[in-house]
Scaffold this motif. Sequence first.
Motif, PDB file in Angstrom:
ATOM      1  N   ILE A 123      40.763 -47.963  37.492  1.00 29.39           N
ATOM      2  CA  ILE A 123      39.869 -47.059  36.742  1.00 29.39           C
ATOM      3  C   ILE A 123      40.010 -47.325  35.245  1.00 29.39           C
ATOM      4  CG2 ILE A 123      39.453 -44.642  36.115  1.00 29.39           C
ATOM      5  CD1 ILE A 123      40.130 -43.911  39.019  1.00 29.39           C
ATOM      6  N   THR A 159      36.885 -48.616  32.952  1.00 29.93           N
ATOM      7  CA  THR A 159      36.347 -47.744  31.895  1.00 29.93           C
ATOM      8  C   THR A 159      36.535 -48.318  30.500  1.00 29.93           C
ATOM      9  OG1 THR A 159      38.406 -46.481  31.946  1.00 29.93           O
ATOM     10  CG2 THR A 159      36.570 -45.632  33.240  1.00 29.93           C
ATOM     11  N   LYS A 160      37.049 -49.543  30.420  1.00 36.92           N
ATOM     12  CA  LYS A 160      37.162 -50.184  29.093  1.00 36.92           C
ATOM     13  C   LYS A 160      35.771 -50.454  28.529  1.00 36.92           C
ATOM     14  CE  LYS A 160      41.731 -52.460  29.044  1.00 36.92           C
ATOM     15  NZ  LYS A 160      42.384 -51.188  29.156  1.00 36.92           N
ATOM     16  N   ALA A 161      34.778 -50.588  29.414  1.00 35.30           N
ATOM     17  CA  ALA A 161      33.388 -50.774  28.977  1.00 35.30           C
ATOM     18  C   ALA A 161      32.489 -49.929  29.870  1.00 35.30           C
ATOM     19  CB  ALA A 161      32.996 -52.234  29.078  1.00 35.30           C
ATOM     20  N   VAL A 162      31.349 -49.517  29.337  1.00 37.47           N
ATOM     21  CA  VAL A 162      30.408 -48.742  30.162  1.00 37.47           C
ATOM     22  C   VAL A 162      29.776 -49.689  31.183  1.00 37.47           C
ATOM     23  CG1 VAL A 162      29.909 -46.898  28.553  1.00 37.47           C
ATOM     24  CG2 VAL A 162      28.626 -49.035  28.406  1.00 37.47           C
ATOM     25  N   PRO A 163      29.261 -49.151  32.298  1.00 41.17           N
ATOM     26  CA  PRO A 163      28.679 -49.992  33.350  1.00 41.17           C
ATOM     27  C   PRO A 163      27.514 -50.832  32.824  1.00 41.17           C
ATOM     28  CG  PRO A 163      28.941 -47.741  34.107  1.00 41.17           C
ATOM     29  CD  PRO A 163      29.255 -47.743  32.660  1.00 41.17           C
ATOM     30  N   PRO A 164      27.383 -52.068  33.329  1.00 46.35           N
ATOM     31  CA  PRO A 164      26.295 -52.937  32.864  1.00 46.35           C
ATOM     32  C   PRO A 164      24.933 -52.411  33.314  1.00 46.35           C
ATOM     33  CG  PRO A 164      27.397 -53.926  34.753  1.00 46.35           C
ATOM     34  CD  PRO A 164      28.180 -52.704  34.385  1.00 46.35           C
ATOM     35  N   ARG A 165      23.893 -52.728  32.567  1.00 54.40           N
ATOM     36  CA  ARG A 165      22.531 -52.335  32.925  1.00 54.40           C
ATOM     37  C   ARG A 165      21.669 -53.594  32.998  1.00 54.40           C
ATOM     38  NH1 ARG A 165      20.327 -46.756  30.883  1.00 54.40           N
ATOM     39  NH2 ARG A 165      19.447 -46.998  32.938  1.00 54.40           N
ATOM     40  N   PRO A 166      20.659 -53.604  33.823  1.00 49.86           N
ATOM     41  CA  PRO A 166      19.797 -54.791  33.922  1.00 49.86           C
ATOM     42  C   PRO A 166      19.010 -54.987  32.614  1.00 49.86           C
ATOM     43  CG  PRO A 166      18.866 -52.995  35.193  1.00 49.86           C
ATOM     44  CD  PRO A 166      20.199 -52.530  34.720  1.00 49.86           C
ATOM     45  N   PHE A 195      21.522 -55.943  41.689  1.00 49.38           N
ATOM     46  CA  PHE A 195      21.189 -54.652  42.268  1.00 49.38           C
ATOM     47  C   PHE A 195      21.954 -54.422  43.568  1.00 49.38           C
ATOM     48  CE2 PHE A 195      17.765 -53.131  39.542  1.00 49.38           C
ATOM     49  CZ  PHE A 195      17.553 -54.255  38.764  1.00 49.38           C
ATOM     50  N   THR A 236      27.463 -41.014  30.614  1.00 51.63           N
ATOM     51  CA  THR A 236      27.906 -42.410  30.720  1.00 51.63           C
ATOM     52  C   THR A 236      26.776 -43.342  30.310  1.00 51.63           C
ATOM     53  OG1 THR A 236      29.401 -41.864  32.537  1.00 51.63           O
ATOM     54  CG2 THR A 236      28.779 -44.178  32.306  1.00 51.63           C
ATOM     55  N   ARG A 237      25.568 -43.025  30.750  1.00 50.81           N
ATOM     56  CA  ARG A 237      24.407 -43.869  30.415  1.00 50.81           C
ATOM     57  C   ARG A 237      24.107 -43.850  28.931  1.00 50.81           C
ATOM     58  NH1 ARG A 237      20.198 -43.233  35.541  1.00 50.81           N
ATOM     59  NH2 ARG A 237      21.319 -44.723  36.823  1.00 50.81           N
ATOM     60  N   GLY A 284      26.431 -44.033  26.847  1.00 47.90           N
ATOM     61  CA  GLY A 284      27.473 -44.869  26.248  1.00 47.90           C
ATOM     62  C   GLY A 284      28.809 -44.160  26.071  1.00 47.90           C
ATOM     63  N   GLN A 339      32.266 -43.400  26.969  1.00 44.04           N
ATOM     64  CA  GLN A 339      33.296 -43.978  27.838  1.00 44.04           C
ATOM     65  C   GLN A 339      34.202 -42.911  28.429  1.00 44.04           C
ATOM     66  OE1 GLN A 339      34.071 -47.572  25.070  1.00 44.04           O
ATOM     67  NE2 GLN A 339      35.253 -48.027  26.886  1.00 44.04           N
ATOM     68  N   TYR A 395      32.663 -41.492  31.407  1.00 40.35           N
ATOM     69  CA  TYR A 395      32.722 -42.458  32.505  1.00 40.35           C
ATOM     70  C   TYR A 395      34.094 -42.420  33.175  1.00 40.35           C
ATOM     71  CZ  TYR A 395      32.245 -46.895  34.997  1.00 40.35           C
ATOM     72  OH  TYR A 395      32.197 -47.863  35.957  1.00 40.35           O
ATOM     73  N   GLU A 396      35.149 -42.335  32.366  1.00 44.88           N
ATOM     74  CA  GLU A 396      36.509 -42.271  32.919  1.00 44.88           C
ATOM     75  C   GLU A 396      36.676 -41.003  33.746  1.00 44.88           C
ATOM     76  OE1 GLU A 396      39.460 -43.066  29.984  1.00 44.88           O
ATOM     77  OE2 GLU A 396      41.119 -42.900  31.413  1.00 44.88           O
ATOM     78  N   LEU A 454      25.815 -48.893  39.038  1.00 42.50           N
ATOM     79  CA  LEU A 454      25.452 -47.525  38.628  1.00 42.50           C
ATOM     80  C   LEU A 454      24.013 -47.452  38.106  1.00 42.50           C
ATOM     81  CD1 LEU A 454      26.554 -44.636  38.416  1.00 42.50           C
ATOM     82  CD2 LEU A 454      27.321 -45.164  36.104  1.00 42.50           C
ATOM     83  N   HIS A 455      23.509 -48.573  37.593  1.00 41.61           N
ATOM     84  CA  HIS A 455      22.148 -48.576  37.056  1.00 41.61           C
ATOM     85  C   HIS A 455      21.095 -48.407  38.154  1.00 41.61           C
ATOM     86  CE1 HIS A 455      21.322 -52.685  38.502  1.00 41.61           C
ATOM     87  NE2 HIS A 455      22.572 -52.929  38.194  1.00 41.61           N
TER      88      HIS A 455
END
Lengths: 209, 190
Positions: free
Chosen positions: A7, A11-18, A148, B17-18, B20, B22, B25-26, B68-69
């Motif tokens: 975890i 959580t070091k970076a936000v989830p990637p987005r397309p 996806f 989270t979306r 930005g 963090q 998100y944690e 998640l997207h």
Amino acid sequence: MKTDELISLLTKAVPPRPIMPFSMLGILVMTASLVLTISALGLRPEFAVGILPYSFYFKTAFFVVCALITLVALRYAARPVVTPLWPQRAFLVLLAGLFIAVLYELSQSSLETLHETFMLNRVEVCLLSVTVYGALGAMVFGFYLRRFAPADPARAAGWMGLAAAVCGALGYSVHCQSDSALFILLAYGGPCLMITLMSRLFGERFLRW
Amino acid sequence: MKNSDLEAELKGLVMQTRSGNQQSYELLLARLTPFLRKAAGAQLSRFGRAQDAEDVVQESLIAIHLKLHTYDASQPFLAWIRAVTTHKMIDFLRRARIRATVSLDDENSFFEPADPTNPEAAIIARDLDILLKTLKPPAGDVVYALKVEGASVADVAKKFSLSESNVKVIVHRALEKLSRMVASKPEVTA
């Protein structure tokens, strides 16, 4: 690795987005096929005069609506939850309309006219072009779709192939001089169906997540 | 905590989270982990693999991070989580070469009514609703009345103006169709 450590790492970076929506990808594939078609084959002669038959607009509208429906279906199919059935039904309604147009055409035209439609419009060029555009487009869509999480990878792969083939066919249609419903069904529909089936067969493993 | 409160809390964290955030998100992943652990443990214990629950939890967390997207904010977040976790579970079972089947003899267990105290009740009800809507009317309503609400064949026949034998045929065909749909996943048919 412990779950807490995982975890912290995630959580070091936000989830990637397309990068872009599927509609934009469809436009890119369509534009690429359009550019290739104009470069290699040129536009249909009526463009030079600036007067296009109504049948060309109907054909274009048909492909545009097909592309929109398949791209929406692909967007839903790319998600892990159960997808709604309306895009599939809308596509079937569109196909039914095409079949009705074909039956009407067959009732109004002689065999000679139909034969000329296929022979004079170089059906082999159409078959090859739509197949190549569809295959290349399906590869592009496939690499993008790996980001996806399709609930049913086989179904998503099928929609991916169909959307790519329809977008490619739309780009090619500016060269093709035949607007006949039967020509669309066989010369465009044949390659689209083949790309769809191939994508469904071989794309499923590629899209597993 | 009520299911609706949990859903609202998690959805709020997803939206942050979306944007930005963090820390949100944690917190989201930390709140989800016990939920995932419980679901994975319960499902894997059916196949004698409860000791592998933590692996499935970690794979689910990675999948949540990467995908998640794909969550549509207009839909329940817990339904999305359940879909991702189920997919990862099936993947794990496929890799472990475990085939799972459910008996069709006990038709009543196919549609066990959701326990209102179960946090997954809303998700189960939603998935069931979607499944029943794939049936040609009035099959979905007949199956729901008979198998979920527990009505008798006679009551259902009267309600839908059908004969009792017709009701039985409709239910039998509907359950066959639903079983085929569920069984369409290659290795796991549970």
